[in-house]
Scaffold this active site. Structure first.
Site, PDB file in Angstrom:
ATOM      1  N   PRO A 132       0.832  -1.114  -0.097  1.00  0.00           N
ATOM      2  CA  PRO A 132      -0.047  -0.107   0.112  1.00  0.00           C
ATOM      3  C   PRO A 132       0.929   1.104  -0.113  1.00  0.00           C
ATOM      4  O   PRO A 132       2.023   1.327   0.642  1.00  0.00           O
ATOM      5  CB  PRO A 132      -0.703  -0.205   1.480  1.00  0.00           C
ATOM      6  CG  PRO A 132      -0.065  -1.082   2.159  1.00  0.00           C
ATOM      7  CD  PRO A 132       0.601  -2.101   1.302  1.00  0.00           C
ATOM      8  N   LYS A 133       0.381   2.367  -0.612  1.00  0.00           N
ATOM      9  CA  LYS A 133       1.096   3.542  -0.717  1.00  0.00           C
ATOM     10  C   LYS A 133       0.740   4.356   0.530  1.00  0.00           C
ATOM     11  O   LYS A 133      -0.322   5.145   0.498  1.00  0.00           O
ATOM     12  CB  LYS A 133       0.935   4.263  -1.792  1.00  0.00           C
ATOM     13  CG  LYS A 133       1.605   5.536  -2.216  1.00  0.00           C
ATOM     14  CD  LYS A 133       1.325   6.430  -3.496  1.00  0.00           C
ATOM     15  CE  LYS A 133       2.217   7.527  -3.783  1.00  0.00           C
ATOM     16  NZ  LYS A 133       1.886   8.367  -2.825  1.00  0.00           N
ATOM     17  N   VAL A 134       1.491   4.196   1.678  1.00  0.00           N
ATOM     18  CA  VAL A 134       1.029   4.719   2.972  1.00  0.00           C
ATOM     19  C   VAL A 134       1.007   6.057   3.102  1.00  0.00           C
ATOM     20  O   VAL A 134       2.104   6.877   2.303  1.00  0.00           O
ATOM     21  CB  VAL A 134       1.878   4.252   4.157  1.00  0.00           C
ATOM     22  CG1 VAL A 134       1.140   4.455   5.441  1.00  0.00           C
ATOM     23  CG2 VAL A 134       1.630   2.593   4.189  1.00  0.00           C
ATOM     24  N   GLY A 184      -2.947   4.667  -2.324  1.00  0.00           N
ATOM     25  CA  GLY A 184      -2.839   3.925  -3.750  1.00  0.00           C
ATOM     26  C   GLY A 184      -1.933   2.756  -3.434  1.00  0.00           C
ATOM     27  O   GLY A 184      -1.756   2.387  -2.153  1.00  0.00           O
TER      28      GLY A 184
END
EC number: 6.5.1.2
Length: 558
Positions: A123-125, A278
């Site tokens: 996940p794009k934290v 994202g």
């Protein structure tokens, strides 16, 4: 975080609605760019020096992109020095932060993945990028991303974060880690809750000296271990054992773009312990750390979630007359996609609301989708220096005008047709604005119920309507004749409140017309003003004429 990474998206302008240049003379272009430049610099200064934010991360990012696009349209207007954080960070990263290339859609992701192996998804934290440096098992440096080469020295603050490992062993004893400081959440569902301005909140906690206790809300997601083990599984195993649990838990192998899309949807809709915007797809094998540099991370790419809102430019302001005769204001927007919908206009509402919002041509609106995918205005995020607002036409219509077609009544007449065919009134299947316009152009109607008298042949002669559809449409019109009486008076525009409808279901036209104001006031939700409106409606000559015509058509209740 406002960390200089937005420039990675500038290459996407050719595919974006932002590529259209404003129709401004050079002097105005310089003026508008200078004002927006100054505002973004002020926001950035507040963000980096105080950890404060007057606007959301999304709005900041999109207005920054807007400024860059305007500069392409009017080159040389202002110095392009606001694309990096203020030059206050002097701590040099042992390994540069590369940033990440953003891909627009599944096709782009598939193209990027082609001929690549050992791919992993994370996940794009959404938080603050940071470098953690461990020497001889101790945390000796924490550095904010800054421009990718240098950043703020955050070591003292980082040591106060309980969740951050202060001691490491084995291969991690002497290591450089890159990751995201994030605000820990309990079951955050991105699709429902959105970004919550998470980046600004994390930055604020890291930069305020009085927020030591609040640092317990922070955690870290390690997404890179430069010069670490080449095997991704071993890398994640060691990180997990050292206390960096999230990267191991949320790093998965992928071989096909379909898997990437599935993980993206899953994380977008499922509860997570952090805000994300994202997914990141990365190769397990990376170049040596000495080769890393800002903007050169070819081994990883991002596919962001659909934005919850978009900043859109107002291209024009239009006025239309609704079925009640009230002037409505519609803002025509630069066309952009929001979720899976192409948005190019938004209903502002009444003239009074438009004036209160102070919306002019060229202004930037934050637009999101409300229920049933209807665009709505969340905020006016930027107003142009030079104001262009049309003068609204004089109000000359009301709730009792335009039941009969005349040239000046065309808008309100059409609005009445759209209303009567809606689910709230007669519920005519498959009939809306486009079809009413076509029918009216081919077979001009005298009043709002004239369509009941149209023949199959007349409907089939309407351009765009096939013989089969004309037959189906006539059948739909014929079925409408059997709708309950109350539906017909609602279609006419009877101003009765919802609470009183149930008590009118057994009525007919003559009983309604005979009611006095006192009798109307006895119904739920009907006060003195509404009772007066109901009596005026039922005795208006045009309404009476329509009722007589419907009686001649043998409509129930008339």
């Amino acid at each position: 975080m406002r960390k200089g990474g937005w420039w990675l998206a500038l290459g996407m302008f050719s595919a974006s609605a932002l590529a259209t240049c404003p129709d401004w003379p050079p002097a105005r272009g310089r003026q508008e760019i200078s004002r927006l430049h100054q505002q973004i610099v002020a926001w950035k200064e507040d963000y980096w020096r105080q950890g404060a934010s007057e606007v959301s991360d999304e709005v900041y990012d999109q207005l920054t992109l807007r400024l860059a696009q305007w500069r392409q349209c009017f080159p040389g207007t202002t110095p392009e020095d606001d694309d990096l954080p203020p030059p206050t960070g002097d701590a040099r990263h042992p390994v540069a932060h590369t940033g990440v290339r953003k891909l627009a859609d599944e096709v782009s992701v598939a193209h990027w993945m082609k001929n690549k192996t050992d791919l992993w998804i994370q996940p794009k934290v959404d938080g603050v990028a940071v470098t953690l440096v461990y020497r001889q098992g101790s945390l000796v440096q924490a550095i904010s991303r800054g421009d990718g080469l240098r950043g703020e020295a955050w070591t003292a603050r980082a040591r106060q974060i309980p969740a951050l490992a202060k001691v490491t062993t084995g291969e991690l004893a002497n290591s450089v880690l890159q990751g995201e400081l994030f605000l820990r959440r309990d079951g955050h569902v991105q699709q429902q809750a959105g970004g919550m301005n998470a980046r600004a909140k994390v930055a604020g906690l890291m930069m305020r000296a009085d927020a030591a206790a609040a640092l317990s809300q922070l955690d870290v997601f390690i997404w890179a271990w430069p010069d670490g083990p080449s095997d991704m599984r071993r890398r994640q195993q060691l990180l997990t054992q050292a206390g960096f649990k999230y990267s191991g838990q949320y790093t998965h192998p992928v071989t096909r773009v379909e898997q990437v899309a599935q993980w993206r949807q899953r994380w977008y809709r499922s509860p997570l312990p952090f805000v994300s915007d994202g997914v990141i797809v990365r190769e397990g094998r990376e170049p040596p750390g000495r080769a890393w540099s800002p903007g050169k991370g070819e081994w990883l790419a991002a596919w962001k979630y659909p934005p919850a809102s978009q900043v859109m430019e107002v291209r024009a302001i239009h006025f239309s007359t609704g079925r009640s005769g009230r002037l409505n204001v519609v803002a025509q927007l630069e066309p952009q996609r929001l979720d899976d919908k192409r948005v190019q206009r938004v209903n502002v509402g009444s003239v009074a609301r438009w004036q209160a919002l102070d919306i002019g041509v060229g202004d930037q609106l934050q637009i999101s989708l409300a229920g049933q995918g209807i665009p709505r205005i969340d905020a006016v995020v930027w107003r142009t220096a030079e104001r262009h607002k049309p003068t609204p036409p004089a109000a000359k219509f009301n709730a009792l005008t335009c039941y009969f077609a005349t040239p000046e009544c065309s808008e309100q007449f059409l609005s009445r047709l759209i209303w009567l065919s809606s689910k709230s009134a007669l519920d005519v299947d498959g009939v809306g604005e486009h079809l009413w316009r076509a029918i009216q152009q081919q077979n001009p109607m005298t009043h709002i119920f004239s369509w009941l008298a149209l023949t199959v042949e007349q409907l089939q002669a309407v351009p765009g309507i096939s013989a089969a559809r004309g037959q189906h449409l006539w059948h739909q019109f014929d079925l409408v004749r059997k709708r309950p009486f109350i539906r017909w008076v609602l279609a006419m525009g009877l101003p009765v409140p919802q609470g009183a409808l149930a008590q009118l279901e057994s009525e007919n036209w003559h009983l309604l017309a005979a009611k006095s104001e006192a009798q109307w006031r006895a119904l739920p939700g009907v006060g003195e003003i509404r009772a007066r409106q109901l009596v005026a409606f039922l005795h208006h000559p045009d309404v009476v004429a329509l009722a007589q015509w419907l009686s001649g058509q043998r409509i129930p209740g008339f």
